[in-house]
Write a protein that holds these residues in place. Structure first.
Motif, PDB file in Angstrom:
ATOM      1  N   LYS A  54       0.822  -1.204   0.000  1.00 42.12           N
ATOM      2  CA  LYS A  54       0.000   0.000   0.000  1.00 42.12           C
ATOM      3  C   LYS A  54       0.858   1.257   0.000  1.00 42.12           C
ATOM      4  O   LYS A  54       1.851   1.336   0.721  1.00 42.12           O
ATOM      5  CB  LYS A  54      -0.938  -0.005   1.208  1.00 42.12           C
ATOM      6  N   PHE A  55       0.441   2.228  -0.817  1.00 36.82           N
ATOM      7  CA  PHE A  55       1.155   3.499  -0.886  1.00 36.82           C
ATOM      8  C   PHE A  55       0.216   4.581  -1.394  1.00 36.82           C
ATOM      9  O   PHE A  55      -0.387   4.441  -2.462  1.00 36.82           O
ATOM     10  CB  PHE A  55       2.365   3.373  -1.818  1.00 36.82           C
ATOM     11  N   ASN A  56       0.053   5.636  -0.620  1.00 39.51           N
ATOM     12  CA  ASN A  56      -0.668   6.829  -1.051  1.00 39.51           C
ATOM     13  C   ASN A  56      -2.063   6.525  -1.580  1.00 39.51           C
ATOM     14  O   ASN A  56      -2.493   7.041  -2.610  1.00 39.51           O
ATOM     15  CB  ASN A  56       0.151   7.582  -2.107  1.00 39.51           C
ATOM     16  N   GLY A  57      -2.782   5.653  -0.878  1.00 37.29           N
ATOM     17  CA  GLY A  57      -4.167   5.389  -1.241  1.00 37.29           C
ATOM     18  C   GLY A  57      -4.380   4.348  -2.317  1.00 37.29           C
ATOM     19  O   GLY A  57      -5.509   4.101  -2.726  1.00 37.29           O
ATOM     20  N   HIS A  58      -3.308   3.712  -2.791  1.00 39.86           N
ATOM     21  CA  HIS A  58      -3.431   2.667  -3.798  1.00 39.86           C
ATOM     22  C   HIS A  58      -2.726   1.407  -3.327  1.00 39.86           C
ATOM     23  O   HIS A  58      -1.904   1.435  -2.419  1.00 39.86           O
ATOM     24  CB  HIS A  58      -2.837   3.129  -5.136  1.00 39.86           C
ATOM     25  N   GLU A  59      -3.051   0.289  -3.992  1.00 38.48           N
ATOM     26  CA  GLU A  59      -2.393  -0.985  -3.721  1.00 38.48           C
ATOM     27  C   GLU A  59      -1.608  -1.402  -4.958  1.00 38.48           C
ATOM     28  O   GLU A  59      -2.057  -1.181  -6.087  1.00 38.48           O
ATOM     29  CB  GLU A  59      -3.423  -2.065  -3.400  1.00 38.48           C
ATOM     30  N   TYR A  60      -0.466  -2.032  -4.736  1.00 39.27           N
ATOM     31  CA  TYR A  60       0.415  -2.440  -5.831  1.00 39.27           C
ATOM     32  C   TYR A  60       0.900  -3.866  -5.601  1.00 39.27           C
ATOM     33  O   TYR A  60       1.079  -4.300  -4.477  1.00 39.27           O
ATOM     34  CB  TYR A  60       1.654  -1.536  -5.892  1.00 39.27           C
ATOM     35  N   ARG A  61       1.153  -4.567  -6.678  1.00 38.78           N
ATOM     36  CA  ARG A  61       1.812  -5.866  -6.617  1.00 38.78           C
ATOM     37  C   ARG A  61       2.390  -6.185  -7.988  1.00 38.78           C
ATOM     38  O   ARG A  61       2.064  -5.515  -8.988  1.00 38.78           O
ATOM     39  CB  ARG A  61       0.856  -6.967  -6.186  1.00 38.78           C
ATOM     40  N   LEU A  62       3.243  -7.190  -8.045  1.00 42.66           N
ATOM     41  CA  LEU A  62       3.781  -7.648  -9.323  1.00 42.66           C
ATOM     42  C   LEU A  62       2.861  -8.689  -9.932  1.00 42.66           C
ATOM     43  O   LEU A  62       2.157  -9.416  -9.221  1.00 42.66           O
ATOM     44  CB  LEU A  62       5.164  -8.266  -9.129  1.00 42.66           C
ATOM     45  N   THR A  63       2.882  -8.768 -11.252  1.00 44.46           N
ATOM     46  CA  THR A  63       2.223  -9.893 -11.901  1.00 44.46           C
ATOM     47  C   THR A  63       2.954 -11.165 -11.477  1.00 44.46           C
ATOM     48  O   THR A  63       4.159 -11.132 -11.209  1.00 44.46           O
ATOM     49  CB  THR A  63       2.257  -9.748 -13.431  1.00 44.46           C
TER      50      THR A  63
ATOM     51  N   ILE B  90      -7.371   1.244  -3.187  1.00 37.59           N
ATOM     52  CA  ILE B  90      -7.518   0.466  -1.970  1.00 37.59           C
ATOM     53  C   ILE B  90      -8.988   0.171  -1.746  1.00 37.59           C
ATOM     54  O   ILE B  90      -9.836   1.056  -1.818  1.00 37.59           O
ATOM     55  CB  ILE B  90      -6.942   1.218  -0.759  1.00 37.59           C
ATOM     56  N   SER B  91      -9.296  -1.109  -1.491  1.00 38.69           N
ATOM     57  CA  SER B  91     -10.670  -1.506  -1.210  1.00 38.69           C
ATOM     58  C   SER B  91     -11.073  -0.997   0.167  1.00 38.69           C
ATOM     59  O   SER B  91     -10.301  -1.085   1.118  1.00 38.69           O
ATOM     60  CB  SER B  91     -10.798  -3.036  -1.250  1.00 38.69           C
ATOM     61  N   ILE B  92     -12.283  -0.469   0.260  1.00 38.42           N
ATOM     62  CA  ILE B  92     -12.802  -0.011   1.541  1.00 38.42           C
ATOM     63  C   ILE B  92     -13.763  -1.064   2.060  1.00 38.42           C
ATOM     64  O   ILE B  92     -14.834  -1.262   1.484  1.00 38.42           O
ATOM     65  CB  ILE B  92     -13.544   1.333   1.409  1.00 38.42           C
TER      66      ILE B  92
END
Length: 200
Positions: free
Chosen positions: A45-54, A174-176
């Motif tokens: 998580k960073f700055n209101g978003h979620e990230y991951r690698l394929t 990001i899911s709420i």
């Protein structure tokens, strides 16, 4: 903020957060700025978003298809801070390349610098091309990646399969989670309404 509760009831709550609107446009989470390290196959998580690698090495289109299946797109990079955060969290070795959501929409005109867009539809104006890039070598470089850390996290235009090892960086809002207290409130409101209807 409005959340849809039981039986379609819309409940307004002041959570200090925001969400994706009906047209799919994202709104900034002003009070969320979480940075956490984790395994590459978990969301970061960073700055209101979620990230991951394929999860596997693929070409750019396959990486984007995976991102969509996860509710997002390949990453849109808005500034140097985000670019550096992605490098820090997702490049395990100096030569590792990362697919990002920048590509050239067809018809491809004004090569090599024209027509670049973010697959998410966002209009970020931040650019970080490596010196001399984009250059459309071979007339087939219509997608972008972040170069390895040994090149400072700059970008390169690439063919569909890229050059060497790499994965795509997925980004989503990001899911709420729906608060359980609202479910109770909604159920109570429905029960009260049903009881009042019987009285009349």
């Amino acid at each position: 903020m409005k959340l849809k509760g039981l039986a379609g009831i819309v409940l307004s709550v002041g959570l200090g957060l925001s969400a994706v609107n009906a047209k799919g446009a994202s709104v900034t989470y002003e009070d969320v700025n979480i940075v956490e390290k984790a395994d590459e196959n978990t969301w970061k998580k960073f700055n209101g978003h979620e990230y991951r690698l394929t999860p596997s090495i693929s070409n750019w289109v396959q990486a984007e298809q995976y991102a969509v299946s996860e509710g997002g797109h390949l990453v849109t990079i808005n500034d140097a801070i985000e670019n550096n955060w992605i490098r820090t969290n997702f490049q395990p070795s100096p030569d590792y390349r990362l697919f990002i959501g920048l590509y050239q929409q067809e018809p491809r005109t004004n090569e090599p610098v024209g027509g670049w867009e973010w697959i998410s539809g966002q209009t970020s104006t931040f650019i970080n091309w490596r010196s001399g890039e984009p250059n459309n070598v071979g007339n087939n470089e219509h997608w972008a990646n972040i170069e390895g850390n040994n090149l400072g996290g700059t970008w390169n235009d690439i063919p569909l399969g890229g050059y060497g090892n790499g994965k795509g960086v997925v980004e989503r809002n990001i899911s709420i989670p729906f608060p359980s207290s609202l479910l109770v409130l909604g159920a109570g409101a429905l029960a009260y309404a049903a009881r009042r209807k019987k009285e009349y």
